[in-house]
Design a protein around this motif. Structure first.
Motif, PDB file in Angstrom:
ATOM      1  N   ASP A  31      45.065  37.016  38.530  1.00 13.37           N
ATOM      2  CA  ASP A  31      45.703  36.293  37.433  1.00 13.37           C
ATOM      3  C   ASP A  31      46.779  37.176  36.813  1.00 13.37           C
ATOM      4  OD1 ASP A  31      45.643  34.156  35.179  1.00 13.37           O
ATOM      5  OD2 ASP A  31      45.368  36.068  34.134  1.00 13.37           O
ATOM      6  N   ILE A  32      47.927  36.563  36.480  1.00  9.53           N
ATOM      7  CA  ILE A  32      49.073  37.352  36.042  1.00  9.53           C
ATOM      8  C   ILE A  32      48.791  38.118  34.759  1.00  9.53           C
ATOM      9  CG2 ILE A  32      50.133  35.427  34.768  1.00  9.53           C
ATOM     10  CD1 ILE A  32      51.924  38.211  36.808  1.00  9.53           C
ATOM     11  N   ARG A  33      48.044  37.523  33.832  1.00 15.92           N
ATOM     12  CA  ARG A  33      47.706  38.243  32.599  1.00 15.92           C
ATOM     13  C   ARG A  33      46.757  39.406  32.897  1.00 15.92           C
ATOM     14  NH1 ARG A  33      47.918  35.786  27.623  1.00 15.92           N
ATOM     15  NH2 ARG A  33      47.454  37.873  26.830  1.00 15.92           N
ATOM     16  N   THR A  34      45.885  39.239  33.871  1.00 15.55           N
ATOM     17  CA  THR A  34      44.994  40.339  34.259  1.00 15.55           C
ATOM     18  C   THR A  34      45.804  41.488  34.832  1.00 15.55           C
ATOM     19  OG1 THR A  34      43.210  38.781  34.731  1.00 15.55           O
ATOM     20  CG2 THR A  34      43.027  40.982  35.692  1.00 15.55           C
ATOM     21  N   ARG A  35      46.785  41.167  35.653  1.00 17.14           N
ATOM     22  CA  ARG A  35      47.640  42.209  36.224  1.00 17.14           C
ATOM     23  C   ARG A  35      48.413  42.962  35.150  1.00 17.14           C
ATOM     24  NH1 ARG A  35      51.766  40.868  40.480  1.00 17.14           N
ATOM     25  NH2 ARG A  35      51.571  43.112  40.835  1.00 17.14           N
ATOM     26  N   LEU A  36      48.769  42.249  34.087  1.00 23.07           N
ATOM     27  CA  LEU A  36      49.601  42.847  33.041  1.00 23.07           C
ATOM     28  C   LEU A  36      48.790  43.417  31.877  1.00 23.07           C
ATOM     29  CD1 LEU A  36      52.424  40.154  32.976  1.00 23.07           C
ATOM     30  CD2 LEU A  36      52.653  42.513  33.770  1.00 23.07           C
TER      31      LEU A  36
END
Length: 516
Positions: A283-288
């Protein structure tokens, strides 16, 4: 600000008169096109009616001030008087509603490539099976100065005053709609009048807006609730600008640089210019998450005390952003979005778009260190939407006029009064306090915020910070949802994000309807 407009008594010209007739500067109040249509969705076929028309808005003295153009889509349904009704706005200020209209929400959609890039062929429309008409009626609204919406000519207002006052001494003072408070009041009057004319007072009212349109939605919700007796059932904000201090904070507004960093990191990682993020597929928020945490900790404290010796700060920022460490240090960690867009892929003679940092474009002036006046991607989008909308409104909806449809009117932005409605306050315009009030007074109200992760214009983390600062009571805090998709400012031009937004919108309307 006054507009130089033709008299409202001017007649729509016949085709044989068009070559010699002056440009029509205001729609006639009787100008209206109504037509039946059919929409095929993944689950059913919807018969609906399209209405292209305008409503005349009156000021507090009951004098005609302006005509707001709109296009409404209403499903043929026995429950239509109680069917959800969503008023849709774009932003700018100075943008017409055609972006959301033909990009995602309306029953017809302009065709883009699956990754959001602009196809090289002639623009075309196709039926939109993911239109929000599947679960709500839609009213696309063009604020004054955009689309076909215009102020009423000053001479007509003068004549009205003369008749009422029986005096030749009446003075003409056009009420400019180009300001924070004025814009909201014009549009609130439009909504009240539409509900009255179309007999939709019992319909659940929703407000949806993109960019400044999200800011506009918050102001409108407060005004409708407090002064017009209209309580929205849900608010949808797509790539919103909630607090301009988080977007235009200047050199010393440290939170604005924190708001940008996760988007910088996402853009750099997309172009393989950063090795500081976890592997793709999550998930993009997890990556960031690591970048978000650093933005509110190491970056804020580092910028507050940074000097030439802050080598660790410059190193971390260079790693996240993909920029050369010397550039990061020269800007003291305060890297404008325009600089990132110009510099990140300069070795390839390419720009990244401010509106979608995943999209690359040929740099027309690689020798210059300054980005051009307008983002090339936005220019291409406008070149697609302008002919497509004009063809659709005339041929698809049967609305004929010589008036120019203003897709993006920069004069509105340049003339905007950012201080109106903020009496006695300093700093930048914002709507967090208004949102807190609206949601506190109506605990059933739901707010849905959607962002594209590569948006360098209104970065998603700005909304995250703003919502965290809202100070909502725990009883209503769960009514706020923030989703971050692939894509940029107009995230819906990407196929995967448009599909995800449609699915999440269905859920939002269903959950809002079931709120106690």
């Amino acid at each position: 600000m006054s507009f130089c407009l033709a008299s409202p008594a001017a007649k729509e010209t016949a085709p044989s008169e068009q070559d010699s007739a002056p440009e029509i500067e205001v729609l006639l109040p009787s100008k209206r096109a109504v037509s039946p249509h059919t929409l095929t969705t993944p689950t059913r076929t919807i018969e609906y009616q399209a209405t292209a028309a305008s409503l005349t808005i009156h000021d507090e003295k009951s004098e005609a001030s302006g005509r707001i153009f709109y296009i409404a889509y209403t499903a043929d349904d026995s429950e239509s008087p109680r069917r959800p009704l969503t008023f849709v706005f774009n932003g700018g200020p100075g943008a017409a509603s055609a972006y959301l209209h033909l990009g995602a929400l309306g029953p017809q959609r302009v065709v883009f490539n699956d990754d959001g890039t602009v196809p090289p062929r002639t623009p075309r429309l196709e039926g939109n099976p993911l239109s929000w008409l599947a679960f709500t009626d839609l009213v696309f609204v063009d604020p004054i100065g955009t689309g076909y919406s215009r102020m009423i000519p000053a001479e007509a207002k003068e004549a009205t005053r003369a008749r009422k006052a029986k005096s030749a001494k009446a003075k003409t003072h056009d009420e400019s709609p180009w300001g924070v408070a004025e814009d909201a009041r014009f549009l609130a009057r439009f909504i009240r009048l539409y509900l009255t004319r179309e007999e939709r007072w019992l319909s659940p009212v929703y407000l949806a807006g993109e960019s400044y349109g999200g800011f506009r939605v918050a102001r409108l919700a407060k005004l409708l609730q407090s002064e017009f007796g209209i309580e929205p059932g849900g608010l949808v904000m797509i790539s919103p600008a909630l607090e301009f201090g988080l977007l235009w904070g200047g050199e010393h507004g440290l939170l604005s640089w924190a708001a940008l960093l996760p988007t910088y990191a996402a853009v750099a990682a997309f172009h393989d210019r950063s090795d500081d993020l976890p592997e793709a597929g999550k998930d993009i928020r997890t990556r960031l998450a690591t970048v978000e945490d650093y933005a509110l900790s190491g970056l804020l404290t580092g910028l507050a005390r940074a000097d030439a010796a802050e080598s660790d700060l410059w190193k971390r920022l260079a790693g996240f952003t993909g920029l050369d460490r010397a550039i990061v240090q020269r800007f003291r960690g305060r890297i404008p979005p325009e600089r990132l867009a110009k510099t990140l892929l300069a070795d390839r003679r390419r720009l990244v778009s401010l509106y979608d940092g995943s999209i690359t474009l040929i740099d027309p002036d690689p020798a210059s260190s300054v980005l051009g006046e307008r983002d090339p991607y936005l220019t291409r989008i406008n070149a697609v939407l302008t002919p497509t909308f004009n063809s659709y409104i005339q041929d698809g909806l049967g609305f004929k006029t010589d008036l120019r449809y203003r897709l993006l009117n920069e004069e509105v932005f340049e003339s905007w009064n950012w201080r109106s409605g903020f009496h006695g306050q300093q700093g930048y315009a914002g709507v967090i306090e208004q949102l807190r009030t609206v949601m506190s007074l109506n605990p059933a109200l739901r707010l849905w915020i959607v962002h594209g992760v590569y948006d360098l214009v209104t970065p998603y983390f700005g909304s995250v910070i703003a919502v965290n600062q809202m100070g909502l009571d725990p009883a209503v805090r769960e009514n706020v949802r923030i989703d971050v998709y692939q894509g940029g400012h107009m995230l819906y031009f990407r196929r995967d994000s448009r599909e995800k937004m449609y699915q999440d919108a269905q859920r939002f309307y269903r959950d809002s309807d079931q709120s106690p």
